[in-house]
Design an enzyme around this catalytic site. Structure first.
Site, PDB file in Angstrom:
ATOM      1  N   TYR A  12       0.918  -0.996   0.094  1.00  0.00           N
ATOM      2  CA  TYR A  12       0.786   0.226   0.169  1.00  0.00           C
ATOM      3  C   TYR A  12       0.719   0.941   0.161  1.00  0.00           C
ATOM      4  O   TYR A  12       1.168   1.844  -1.191  1.00  0.00           O
ATOM      5  CB  TYR A  12      -0.500   0.147   1.394  1.00  0.00           C
ATOM      6  CG  TYR A  12      -2.155   0.983   1.203  1.00  0.00           C
ATOM      7  CD1 TYR A  12      -2.286   1.853   0.032  1.00  0.00           C
ATOM      8  CD2 TYR A  12      -1.949   2.134   2.509  1.00  0.00           C
ATOM      9  CE1 TYR A  12      -3.138   2.999   1.038  1.00  0.00           C
ATOM     10  CE2 TYR A  12      -2.509   2.609   2.891  1.00  0.00           C
ATOM     11  CZ  TYR A  12      -3.540   3.298   1.952  1.00  0.00           C
ATOM     12  OH  TYR A  12      -4.748   4.244   1.932  1.00  0.00           O
ATOM     13  N   VAL A  13       1.712   1.575   0.938  1.00  0.00           N
ATOM     14  CA  VAL A  13       2.558   2.548   1.031  1.00  0.00           C
ATOM     15  C   VAL A  13       3.924   2.922   0.480  1.00  0.00           C
ATOM     16  O   VAL A  13       4.072   3.666  -0.331  1.00  0.00           O
ATOM     17  CB  VAL A  13       2.539   2.723   2.304  1.00  0.00           C
ATOM     18  CG1 VAL A  13       4.059   4.077   2.448  1.00  0.00           C
ATOM     19  CG2 VAL A  13       1.586   3.316   3.465  1.00  0.00           C
ATOM     20  N   ALA A  71       9.115  -2.888   3.546  1.00  0.00           N
ATOM     21  CA  ALA A  71       8.344  -4.360   3.494  1.00  0.00           C
ATOM     22  C   ALA A  71       9.191  -4.874   5.349  1.00  0.00           C
ATOM     23  O   ALA A  71       9.949  -4.973   6.381  1.00  0.00           O
ATOM     24  CB  ALA A  71      10.337  -5.583   3.036  1.00  0.00           C
ATOM     25  N   ALA A  72       7.826  -5.349   5.439  1.00  0.00           N
ATOM     26  CA  ALA A  72       7.556  -5.232   7.297  1.00  0.00           C
ATOM     27  C   ALA A  72       5.792  -6.659   6.718  1.00  0.00           C
ATOM     28  O   ALA A  72       5.539  -6.405   6.330  1.00  0.00           O
ATOM     29  CB  ALA A  72       7.456  -4.464   7.950  1.00  0.00           C
ATOM     30  N   SER A  74       3.356  -7.159   9.539  1.00  0.00           N
ATOM     31  CA  SER A  74       2.344  -5.679  10.087  1.00  0.00           C
ATOM     32  C   SER A  74       0.683  -5.871  10.609  1.00  0.00           C
ATOM     33  O   SER A  74      -0.016  -4.727  10.821  1.00  0.00           O
ATOM     34  CB  SER A  74       2.103  -4.831   8.900  1.00  0.00           C
ATOM     35  OG  SER A  74       1.205  -5.110   8.011  1.00  0.00           O
ATOM     36  N   TYR A 138       4.395  -6.278  17.228  1.00  0.00           N
ATOM     37  CA  TYR A 138       4.873  -5.717  15.870  1.00  0.00           C
ATOM     38  C   TYR A 138       5.577  -4.452  15.964  1.00  0.00           C
ATOM     39  O   TYR A 138       6.264  -3.752  15.537  1.00  0.00           O
ATOM     40  CB  TYR A 138       3.759  -5.300  14.981  1.00  0.00           C
ATOM     41  CG  TYR A 138       3.079  -4.234  14.071  1.00  0.00           C
ATOM     42  CD1 TYR A 138       4.399  -4.005  13.085  1.00  0.00           C
ATOM     43  CD2 TYR A 138       2.688  -2.858  13.956  1.00  0.00           C
ATOM     44  CE1 TYR A 138       4.390  -3.333  11.895  1.00  0.00           C
ATOM     45  CE2 TYR A 138       2.143  -2.496  13.275  1.00  0.00           C
ATOM     46  CZ  TYR A 138       3.518  -2.165  12.068  1.00  0.00           C
ATOM     47  OH  TYR A 138       3.464  -0.791  11.426  1.00  0.00           O
ATOM     48  N   ASN A 167      -2.709   6.458  11.274  1.00  0.00           N
ATOM     49  CA  ASN A 167      -3.583   5.842  10.721  1.00  0.00           C
ATOM     50  C   ASN A 167      -3.255   6.553   9.483  1.00  0.00           C
ATOM     51  O   ASN A 167      -4.323   7.586   8.423  1.00  0.00           O
ATOM     52  CB  ASN A 167      -4.803   5.989  11.909  1.00  0.00           C
ATOM     53  CG  ASN A 167      -5.209   5.254  12.508  1.00  0.00           C
ATOM     54  OD1 ASN A 167      -4.445   5.732  13.334  1.00  0.00           O
ATOM     55  ND2 ASN A 167      -6.184   4.392  12.915  1.00  0.00           N
TER      56      ASN A 167
END
Length: 320
Positions: A12-13, A71-72, A74, A138, A167
């Site tokens: 997404y981001v 990359a993670a 989440s 997380y 958010n």
């Protein structure tokens, strides 16, 4: 023109930031294993390498000017029941990425951090000087990577900026949220609007807020992307700058639902249930440091505008 590696750039981001980099005239290579990202999320014009973050050493060389690291794993809930996955992917993966950067002589890093590093706040708005006490794995792994980056900057001259998101919402053209399972409020309300779920659950309406529901700080994903480009320019060798990203004001769960009603013109079935453990009443960022250090100010703070962009993306994604 510079050249950047975007890890997690099919998510997404990461996809929105990759698109902004390309629009600014930069060259972009996206590294993503597509475990949670989507091939169609990689912007046209970016080179795509399918692979895990641990394989960054096969991609990086001295031609790169920097790395933007998204990359993670989440999912907060998953991190509690499967912590090993999060320590392996988020911390061990980041350690290998930073080692690969050092070996290739790539000395600039912008890291996707999170407000989850703070845990339950002692006061709001939350500044970067607030106590960090994550309440889930997380947040703990993201905080560990922040500490790792600080050590690398001091020991080896890395120029680094960590951006702690609150958010994130909205969409940027063809790039938006595709989480599966979905856990973010606005897309969940859209699912109720589309009849894809029976109702939207409101967890608690007796909080000490104007309408009794939790308040959160929503930031447009395109504003977030702007901050990443500014962070690249602000990064200084041997320093690790940490900045919160948020609008500095919040919207309640009920305000979000009402915004979706206005934007979509649809009714939203709502069921109120009990509070969830660990949900603070208010989480709002102080973004003053980002304003001062990066020259960043959100340009899209209106909730209806954020929702409208996300709704347009959702309709297109669903072929409507």
């Amino acid at each position: 023109m510079s050249k950047y590696l975007v890890t997690g750039g099919a998510g997404y981001v990461g996809s929105v930031v990759a698109a902004h980099l390309l629009e600014a005239g930069h060259r972009v290579t996206v590294l993503d294993d597509l475990s949670t990202g989507f091939r169609e999320g990689v912007p046209a014009g970016a080179e795509f390498v399918e692979g895990r973050i641990q394989e960054a050493g096969k991609v990086l060389d001295s031609s790169f000017d920097g790395v933007l690291h998204f990359a993670a794993s989440s999912q907060v809930g998953e991190s509690v029941v499967d912590p090993e996955k999060y320590w392996r992917n988020n911390v061990a993966g980041s350690l290998e990425l930073i080692a690969a950067m050092r070996a290739a002589g790539v000395r600039t890093l912008v890291f996707s951090s999170t407000a989850a590093t703070y845990g339950e706040p002692e006061s709001v708005p939350i500044a970067e000087t607030a106590r960090t006490a994550p309440t889930n794995t997380y947040g703990a792994t993201k905080l560990a990577v922040d500490h790792l980056i600080t050590s690398e900057a001091l020991a080896h001259g890395l120029a680094a900026v960590s951006l702690r998101y609150f958010n994130v919402a909205g969409a940027y053209g063809a790039y938006g949220e595709r989480h599966d399972p979905e856990s973010h409020l606005i897309p969940l309300v859209f699912q109720a609007a589309l009849g894809q779920r029976e109702h939207i659950a409101v967890y608690g309406d007796d909080y000490p807020t104007p309408d009794g529901t939790c308040i959160r700080d929503y930031i447009h994903v395109a504003d977030l992307a702007d901050a990443h480009l500014l962070a690249l320019a602000a990064a200084k060798p041997g320093e690790h700058l940490i900045c919160n990203l948020g609008n500095g004001s919040g919207f309640s769960v009920r305000e979000v639902i009402e915004s979706v009603k206005r934007v979509t013109g649809r009714e939203i079935p709502v069921v109120v249930s009990g509070r969830r453990a660990g949900d603070p009443a208010v989480l709002v960022a102080s973004a003053e440091r980002a304003h001062q250090a990066l020259g960043w100010t959100p340009r899209r703070p209106n909730l209806d505008d954020i929702v409208a962009d996300a709704w347009k993306f959702t309709l297109e994604k669903n072929g409507l």
